[in-house]
Design an enzyme around this catalytic site. Structure first.
Site, short mmCIF file in Angstrom:
data_model
loop_
_atom_site.label_atom_id
_atom_site.label_comp_id
_atom_site.label_asym_id
_atom_site.label_seq_id
_atom_site.Cartn_x
_atom_site.Cartn_y
_atom_site.Cartn_z
N THR A 1 0.82 -1.22 0.00
CA THR A 1 0.00 0.00 0.00
C THR A 1 0.85 1.26 0.00
O THR A 1 0.60 2.19 -0.77
CB THR A 1 -0.94 0.01 1.22
OG1 THR A 1 -1.73 -1.19 1.22
CG2 THR A 1 -1.87 1.21 1.18
N ASP B 1 10.32 -7.85 3.93
CA ASP B 1 9.98 -7.02 5.08
C ASP B 1 10.16 -7.78 6.39
O ASP B 1 10.62 -7.22 7.39
CB ASP B 1 8.55 -6.50 4.96
CG ASP B 1 7.52 -7.60 4.73
OD1 ASP B 1 7.89 -8.71 4.27
OD2 ASP B 1 6.32 -7.36 5.00
#
Length: 258
Positions: free
Chosen positions: A10, A109
């Site tokens: 996002t 991540d």
């Protein structure tokens, strides 16, 4: 100065480190359709706003969970910064002992968060990252990355309610006045917030039961502070955990790449 980029589904979080100090940081929308020139103009404006130029950057490292965007970002780094970026992925030196069935499946991540978590807080450790997906990572007392859990993120669940239930509105994620909502918006806010608090406490409690040594629980991501304020299981909120991890990985790999 080192430029770090954490590309999420996002949002993309950017940071500039001067030594060990995070001097500047920004959050922009992740756009799969942008060219290297469009990304360069966005980043140039951000750097210029704080008095920096492309030439002030000495090194770049990128972590991404959005593979289609990487071609444009790598070309941008070469064309405008004249730097070949370090990319978090297979072949990079992390120092992690990953016990996943297939270590290549672990998201960039999650690797970056684990590296930062161990460096800053030791082990054992549970890291909860509130992003597009909510991820849980478990590192045991031997600093081994054992795996974790992945759940739909808070925003995904909120949007699903709006999209699939005709009479439910799109709402802001916020703390309601009471667990017992008196209107549709407050009832949705209560269900979403405390539903996720319950999820976090349930998953973390079950992970803690796997360890003979109580692990620290670190939360990061956009909504970490809100969830932590309502939960008894989160010990530390570190909003810049991923950026810290990128800086650490840059230092581990820069000599190897040059």
């Amino acid at each position: 100065m080192i430029f770090v980029l954490d590309v999420g589904n996002t949002n993309t979080v950017l940071g500039v480190y001067d030594g060990d100090e995070l001097k500047h940081h920004w959050r922009i929308e992740t756009s799969r359709g942008k060219t290297e020139d469009e990304y360069a103009m966005t980043i140039k404006a951000l750097l210029n706003h704080v008095g920096l130029q492309f030439s002030d950057i000495d090194g770049i490292i990128i972590s991404s969970v959005v593979p289609p965007i990487m071609f444009a970002l790598e070309r941008m780094c070469l064309k405008y910064f004249h730097i070949k970026p370090i990319i978090v992925g297979p072949g990079i030196k992390t120092g992690l002992n990953i016990k996943y069935d297939n270590p290549r499946e672990v998201g960039a991540d999650r690797i970056v968060n684990a590296v930062a978590g161990i460096h800053l807080y030791g082990s054992p450790l549970i890291i909860v990252d509130f992003g597009t997906a909510t991820t849980y990572c478990y590192i045991n007392e031997h600093k081994q990355y054992m795996g974790g859990a992945i759940a739909p993120g808070i925003m995904i669940s909120t949007e699903a309610l709006f999209a699939r239930a005709a009479k439910l509105p799109r709402i802001e994620i916020a703390r309601p006045d009471d667990i017992i909502g008196k209107n549709t918006v407050s009832a949705m806010q209560a269900g979403i917030l405390y539903g996720y608090v319950g999820q976090v406490e349930g998953i973390v409690s079950r992970m803690k039961a796997k360890s003979s040594v109580p692990p620290k629980v670190i939360a990061t991501g956009g909504l970490a502070s809100l969830i932590a304020s309502e939960s008894s299981v989160i010990d530390i909120v570190d909003p810049f955990l991923t950026l810290t991890g990128l800086k650490i990985l840059y230092e581990k790999n820069v000599d190897k790449k040059q």
